[in-house]
Structures are given as C-alpha cells and as structure tokens.
Design an enzyme around this catalytic site. Structure first.
Site, PDB file in Angstrom:
ATOM      1  N   TYR A 239      11.393 -55.947 107.484  1.00  0.00           N
ATOM      2  CA  TYR A 239      11.529 -55.047 108.642  1.00  0.00           C
ATOM      3  C   TYR A 239      12.731 -55.482 109.484  1.00  0.00           C
ATOM      4  CZ  TYR A 239      10.224 -52.439 112.864  1.00  0.00           C
ATOM      5  OH  TYR A 239      10.219 -51.604 113.960  1.00  0.00           O
TER       6      TYR A 239
ATOM      7  N   SER B 243      14.870 -52.348 117.133  1.00  0.00           N
ATOM      8  CA  SER B 243      13.737 -53.238 117.391  1.00  0.00           C
ATOM      9  C   SER B 243      14.260 -54.617 117.769  1.00  0.00           C
ATOM     10  CB  SER B 243      12.871 -53.373 116.133  1.00  0.00           C
ATOM     11  OG  SER B 243      11.832 -54.308 116.362  1.00  0.00           O
TER      12      SER B 243
HETATM   13  O1  NJP Z   1       5.330 -45.566 114.865  1.00  0.00           O
HETATM   14  P1  NJP Z   1       4.636 -44.285 114.243  1.00  0.00           P
HETATM   15  P2  NJP Z   1       6.191 -45.825 116.208  1.00  0.00           P
HETATM   16  N1  NJP Z   1      10.874 -39.044 107.124  1.00  0.00           N
HETATM   17  O2  NJP Z   1       4.188 -44.711 112.901  1.00  0.00           O
HETATM   18  C1  NJP Z   1       8.069 -40.901 110.946  1.00  0.00           C
HETATM   19  C2  NJP Z   1      10.180 -48.448 116.009  1.00  0.00           C
HETATM   20  N2  NJP Z   1       9.520 -49.596 116.628  1.00  0.00           N
HETATM   21  O3  NJP Z   1       6.165 -44.704 117.121  1.00  0.00           O
HETATM   22  O4  NJP Z   1       6.853 -38.391 108.567  1.00  0.00           O
HETATM   23  C3  NJP Z   1      10.662 -38.577 108.357  1.00  0.00           C
HETATM   24  O5  NJP Z   1       3.661 -43.700 115.182  1.00  0.00           O
HETATM   25  C4  NJP Z   1       6.577 -40.635 111.051  1.00  0.00           C
HETATM   26  O6  NJP Z   1       6.295 -39.261 110.781  1.00  0.00           O
HETATM   27  P3  NJP Z   1       5.667 -38.676 109.403  1.00  0.00           P
HETATM   28  C5  NJP Z   1       9.764 -48.154 114.583  1.00  0.00           C
HETATM   29  O7  NJP Z   1      10.387 -48.998 113.658  1.00  0.00           O
HETATM   30  C6  NJP Z   1       8.165 -49.660 116.735  1.00  0.00           C
HETATM   31  O8  NJP Z   1       5.782 -47.152 116.692  1.00  0.00           O
HETATM   32  O9  NJP Z   1       4.965 -37.445 109.869  1.00  0.00           O
HETATM   33  N3  NJP Z   1       9.924 -39.187 109.273  1.00  0.00           N
HETATM   34  C7  NJP Z   1       6.309 -40.898 112.513  1.00  0.00           C
HETATM   35  O10 NJP Z   1       6.537 -39.735 113.273  1.00  0.00           O
HETATM   36  C8  NJP Z   1      10.208 -46.718 114.447  1.00  0.00           C
HETATM   37  O11 NJP Z   1      11.579 -46.648 114.106  1.00  0.00           O
HETATM   38  C9  NJP Z   1       7.581 -50.796 117.316  1.00  0.00           C
HETATM   39  O12 NJP Z   1       4.751 -39.729 108.842  1.00  0.00           O
HETATM   40  C10 NJP Z   1       9.329 -40.328 108.911  1.00  0.00           C
HETATM   41  C11 NJP Z   1       7.364 -41.936 112.882  1.00  0.00           C
HETATM   42  O13 NJP Z   1       8.330 -41.983 111.809  1.00  0.00           O
HETATM   43  C12 NJP Z   1      10.008 -46.153 115.857  1.00  0.00           C
HETATM   44  O14 NJP Z   1       9.859 -47.270 116.712  1.00  0.00           O
HETATM   45  C13 NJP Z   1       8.374 -51.814 117.775  1.00  0.00           C
HETATM   46  C14 NJP Z   1       9.489 -40.898 107.644  1.00  0.00           C
HETATM   47  C15 NJP Z   1       6.759 -43.308 113.064  1.00  0.00           C
HETATM   48  O15 NJP Z   1       5.839 -43.246 114.096  1.00  0.00           O
HETATM   49  C16 NJP Z   1       8.787 -45.280 116.008  1.00  0.00           C
HETATM   50  O16 NJP Z   1       7.641 -45.997 115.576  1.00  0.00           O
HETATM   51  C17 NJP Z   1       9.727 -51.712 117.663  1.00  0.00           C
HETATM   52  C18 NJP Z   1      10.295 -40.193 106.732  1.00  0.00           C
HETATM   53  N4  NJP Z   1      10.502 -40.632 105.485  1.00  0.00           N
HETATM   54  C19 NJP Z   1      10.299 -50.601 117.085  1.00  0.00           C
HETATM   55  N5  NJP Z   1       8.759 -42.038 107.586  1.00  0.00           N
HETATM   56  C20 NJP Z   1       6.115 -50.972 117.438  1.00  0.00           C
HETATM   57  N6  NJP Z   1       5.303 -49.930 117.227  1.00  0.00           N
HETATM   58  O17 NJP Z   1       5.656 -52.083 117.738  1.00  0.00           O
HETATM   59  C21 NJP Z   1       8.171 -42.181 108.776  1.00  0.00           C
HETATM   60  O18 NJP Z   1      10.477 -52.717 118.121  1.00  0.00           O
HETATM   61  N7  NJP Z   1       8.507 -41.164 109.590  1.00  0.00           N
END
Ligand code: NJP
Length: 251
Positions: free
Chosen positions: A155, A142
C-alpha cells in the site's frame, strides 16, 4: 454556472463524503465508481450525477471522457476539478510473505487508475481552466506514502507512487493554470476500506483502530478537499498531511 467536479471512488467513504461537501458548497458533481447500487443511492440522496467507471478499464475511462465532453458541449458548463480518490489496500503482510498479485492490484487502482483518469480528463480540465481562470486535480494519497510501517509495504509503495505521479504532473503542468494538490490522510475510520483490506475479518478490522483514540472521519478528509478547492485559484496546496491528534503524537 456552478463549478463542476468529477470524483472517483465516490460510492463510499471519503469519496461519498466529498460528494456531499461539494454539493453543499454549490458544486455540480459527477460521482464515479463501480458499484451501481451505491451510486444510485448517492444520486437519490444528493442529486449528483453518477456513472459506473472502473478506473482500471480503459473503455470505461474513454467512455467517461466522451460522455463528459458531450455534456459540457450541451450545457456549456466546463469541468473545474478532478478528485482522484479511488483506491484500496489489500493485506497487512510483511514484504517477505506478501502476494505480488495483491501488490499488482493496488498499483493498478491506486497508481495506474489515477494516471488513466487524469490523462483522459486533462484536456477537459484545460478547457475549464480557459473558461474559468483555473482548474484543479486533487488526489487522496496517504501518510503511508510518506512514512513506512510494518505490513504496509504494498500500500505504501503504491501511495508513494501516486504521490510521485502527482508531483510529476505538477511540474509538467507548470505554466498552465491547473492546480495539482494532494491530501495525505493518516488513519481514517472508513470501515469498508479496512474490512476489505483484511479480507472481511471484522475483528481484526476493529482492532486496527484501537490504538488511535479519535481517528479521522471520511467527512474530515472531505472537508479539507472542499476547502482546498475553495481557495483562490493562485494558491496551490501541494501536499496536505492530516492526521488524528492521537496519531500525530506517535511520531
Ligand atoms: O475507502 P472506501 P476510503 N475503479 O473503500 C473505489 C485513501 N485513504 O474512503 O468501485 C473505480 O470506502 C470504491 O468504489 P467501488 C484510500 O487509499 C484511506 O477510505 O464501487 N473505483 C470506493 O468508492 C483511497 O484512495 C485511508 O468499489 C474503485 C472507493 O474506491 C481513498 O482514501 C487512509 C476501484 C474506496 O472507498 C478513499 O478510501 C488514507 C476501481 N477499480 C488514505 N476500486 C483510510 N481509510 O484509513 C475501488 O491515508 N474503487
């Protein structure tokens, strides 16, 4: 054989968009996350394979490696790429008021989860690199890990931790044909990420996007991941910073 990728955090947002992009580019994808219903819908839509994995659970990650190793042995299709995308943000509190438990959770998923999955799958990526000439690890970090902002402390600290993890891994794998890349997005409009960050407060979540006219979409980030992986194997894009134009103008 088509190239094979594992994508973490594939059940929504950037991860799910990356599944679609890689599928369109002919990859065979194993999508992992915790939410089984989301994964099932994604499998139905895209034809990808899915597996429930919590990146903070050793057992899940060990079982992932074992299942993948069995499938590689059975099909002869090696592992070419690991996309470390699972991540979350919790809260926008100033450092002085932040709850250390929230920070611990961000570190557990964003940093330790990435280390756990990368360490577990590296032997398979090595085999893939031997079979194909190279293999890839690419993380979604990020801009928060590059530049501080008020309320972003936990974060930002976790994402700069992930950034250093990836830089270290690149050094440690020097001499091996394994690329170690990072995509650092600025503001991405993935509503679930922001809603979760703000404890479900939809009004505050919507307000967060107000300052940026045209934020990145999940697919924008997926496109950059897919194109990075499509580059000839001798090119390593160490770190790509991508921001919406409106946000780039702020600095
Ligand atoms: O968010 P979201 P994004 N074990 O919430 C999973 C970075 N980023 O696509 O487990 C396994 O839709 C969760 O799956 P589930 C951000 O930091 C974002 O925006 O089923 N998986 C879901 O698939 C992140 O690294 C922005 O709940 C786990 C996924 O993670 C990446 O982009 C800006 C988990 C999150 O999807 C994807 O985020 C930036 C676990 N313990 C960087 N916990 C932004 N949105 O603005 C969560 O610079 N997940």
């Amino acid at each position: 054989h088509s190239r094979r990728a594992v994508i973490t955090g594939a059940s929504s947002g950037i991860g799910a968009a990356t599944v679609r992009r890689l599928r369109d580019a002919g990859w065979s994808v194993l999508a992992v996350a915790r939410r089984e219903d989301r994964l099932a819908a994604l499998a139905e839509e895209t034809g990808c394979s899915v597996r429930v994995v919590d990146v903070t659970h050793d057992d899940d990650v060990v079982a992932l490696r074992a299942a993948l190793a069995d499938d590689i042995a059975a099909t002869g299709q090696p592992l070419d790429a690991l996309v470390l995308n699972a991540g979350l943000a919790i809260g926008v509190d100033p450092v002085e008021e932040a709850d250390p438990a929230d920070w611990a959770r961000m570190f557990e998923v964003n940093v330790l989860g990435a280390q756990r999955v990368a360490a577990a799958l590296l032997p398979l990526l090595r085999e893939g690199a031997r079979a194909r000439g190279f293999a890839d690890v690419i993380a979604v970090t990020s801009t928060a890990g590059q530049r501080a902002y008020e309320g972003g402390g936990g974060y930002a600290a976790s994402k700069s931790g992930l950034r250093m993890l990836m830089d270290t891994l690149r050094l440690e794998l020097a001499g091996e044909p394994i690329r170690v890349m990072q995509v650092a997005p600025g503001m991405v409009r993935t509503d679930e990420f922001t809603l979760h960050r703000l404890g479900g407060d939809a009004e505050r979540a919507a307000a967060l996007y107000e300052g940026v006219e045209h934020p990145l979409t999940a697919d924008d980030v997926a496109l950059v991941i897919a194109q990075s992986l499509a580059l000839p194997g001798h090119i390593n894009l160490d770190e790509i910073t991508m921001r919406p134009v409106a946000q780039a103008a702020q600095h």
